[in-house]
Motif scaffolding. Structure first.
Motif, PDB file in Angstrom:
ATOM      1  N   TYR A  71       0.827  -1.307   0.016  1.00 52.91           N
ATOM      2  CA  TYR A  71       0.108   0.259  -0.223  1.00 52.91           C
ATOM      3  C   TYR A  71       0.897   1.217   0.190  1.00 52.91           C
ATOM      4  O   TYR A  71       1.888   1.311   0.847  1.00 52.91           O
ATOM      5  N   SER A  72       0.392   2.317  -0.828  1.00 53.85           N
ATOM      6  CA  SER A  72       1.266   3.608  -0.886  1.00 53.85           C
ATOM      7  C   SER A  72       0.726   4.290   0.317  1.00 53.85           C
ATOM      8  O   SER A  72       0.035   4.199   1.138  1.00 53.85           O
ATOM      9  N   GLU A  73       1.771   5.458   0.506  1.00 55.17           N
ATOM     10  CA  GLU A  73       1.104   6.353   1.661  1.00 55.17           C
ATOM     11  C   GLU A  73      -0.110   6.902   1.297  1.00 55.17           C
ATOM     12  O   GLU A  73      -0.895   7.224   2.338  1.00 55.17           O
ATOM     13  N   GLU A  74      -0.437   7.249   0.111  1.00 58.48           N
ATOM     14  CA  GLU A  74      -1.615   7.911  -0.175  1.00 58.48           C
ATOM     15  C   GLU A  74      -2.942   7.033   0.070  1.00 58.48           C
ATOM     16  O   GLU A  74      -3.851   7.448   0.693  1.00 58.48           O
ATOM     17  N   GLU A  75      -2.608   5.610  -0.120  1.00 55.30           N
ATOM     18  CA  GLU A  75      -3.868   4.680   0.269  1.00 55.30           C
ATOM     19  C   GLU A  75      -4.105   4.688   1.754  1.00 55.30           C
ATOM     20  O   GLU A  75      -5.075   4.619   2.255  1.00 55.30           O
TER      21      GLU A  75
END
Length: 280
Positions: A71-75
């Protein structure tokens, strides 16, 4: 006569003891009401000052996220529901942790901390698809911790998404919701599978296990390379039983098939199709 009448009139205006007592109580209630009013007013003013102070000085100015690979930071930020300019102390850490774990199922643990004056720290730990079970003709993909990661319609679809996973037959389940822990009808069944998988790894047997059958926690069986069925019995002494089974199997030549029983770790035995395959 006039003087006596005047004296009677003067006596008549002197209040009685009961009247004085009523006046004193009335005055006391009035003073108490005034005190309460000013206390409430003072409290409201303090709360307003705290709110104004927090609004301008304790707002979320930055959100620091330590994430993994999936998972990305934005997610993670989106799943957390936290946004900049919120009042810092109104952020419920437990609520944010639960939201992230539910919305992003491959996150198995979350730590959310408020750092004054204006920072939220989010650290996540990811997990992997470890095995699967069949629930209502669906393949339920699970982590080692028994967290439901996904529910797919077929084994083919599952293997396209996650590769080859270990099939496990479990005791009866009550619920399998993505993002939550697999729920068993008997809550006592929730712990032994994780312990068994951990012990299989400790004994360096994972690559040899084709499947696990554990319809009850009292009759656990393993398929070892499609050659041996290992009968473990109940949930006690997993490590002792697995090492004993591994030792017994090592005495037979490759290709030998049969059953190894270590239900009693002191009296293990093997029933094989070709006894002559016993190594010297």
């Amino acid at each position: 006569m006039g003087k006596k009448a005047e004296e009677r009139d003067l006596v008549g205006v002197i209040p009685s003891d009961s009247s004085l007592e009523r006046q004193r109580r009335k005055e006391a209630r009035r003073k108490k009401s005034i005190r309460i009013f000013f206390m409430v007013l003072f409290s409201v003013m303090i709360l307003i000052m705290i709110y104004v102070f927090a609004k301008f000085f304790f707002r979320v100015r930055s959100i620091d996220v330590t994430c993994g690979e999936r998972y990305s930071e934005e997610e993670i930020l989106q799943a957390s529901g936290v946004s900049k300019d919120e009042i810092l102390f109104t952020v419920d850490e437990k609520e944010v942790e639960d939201a992230i774990q539910k919305k992003l199922p491959f996150i198995v643990s979350v730590s959310v901390k408020r750092q004054y004056p204006g920072t939220i720290e989010i650290k996540v730990t990811e997990t992997n698809a470890d095995f699967y079970v069949h629930v209502s003709d669906m393949c339920v993909v699970l982590s080692r911790e028994l967290k439901v990661l996904d529910v797919v319609e077929s084994r083919v679809q599952m293997e396209l998404l996650y590769g080859k996973l270990l099939p496990v037959t479990t005791p009866p389940t009550r619920n399998a919701v993505v993002g939550e822990m697999l729920e068993f009808i008997d809550h006592k069944d929730s712990g032994f599978l994780t312990a068994l998988l951990d012990t299989i790894d400790v004994c360096q047997m994972r690559e040899h296990i084709n499947s696990i059958s554990a319809e009850t926690r009292f009759n656990i069986r393993l398929d070892y390379q499609g050659e041996f069925e290992i009968k473990l019995g109940n949930t006690s002494d997993f490590e002792t039983k697995l090492l004993f089974a591994k030792q017994i199997i090592s005495k037979f030549a490759p290709g030998t098939t049969g059953t190894v029983s270590v239900e009693d770790p002191e009296k293990g035995f093997a029933l094989v199709d070709k006894p002559d395959n016993l190594l010297p």
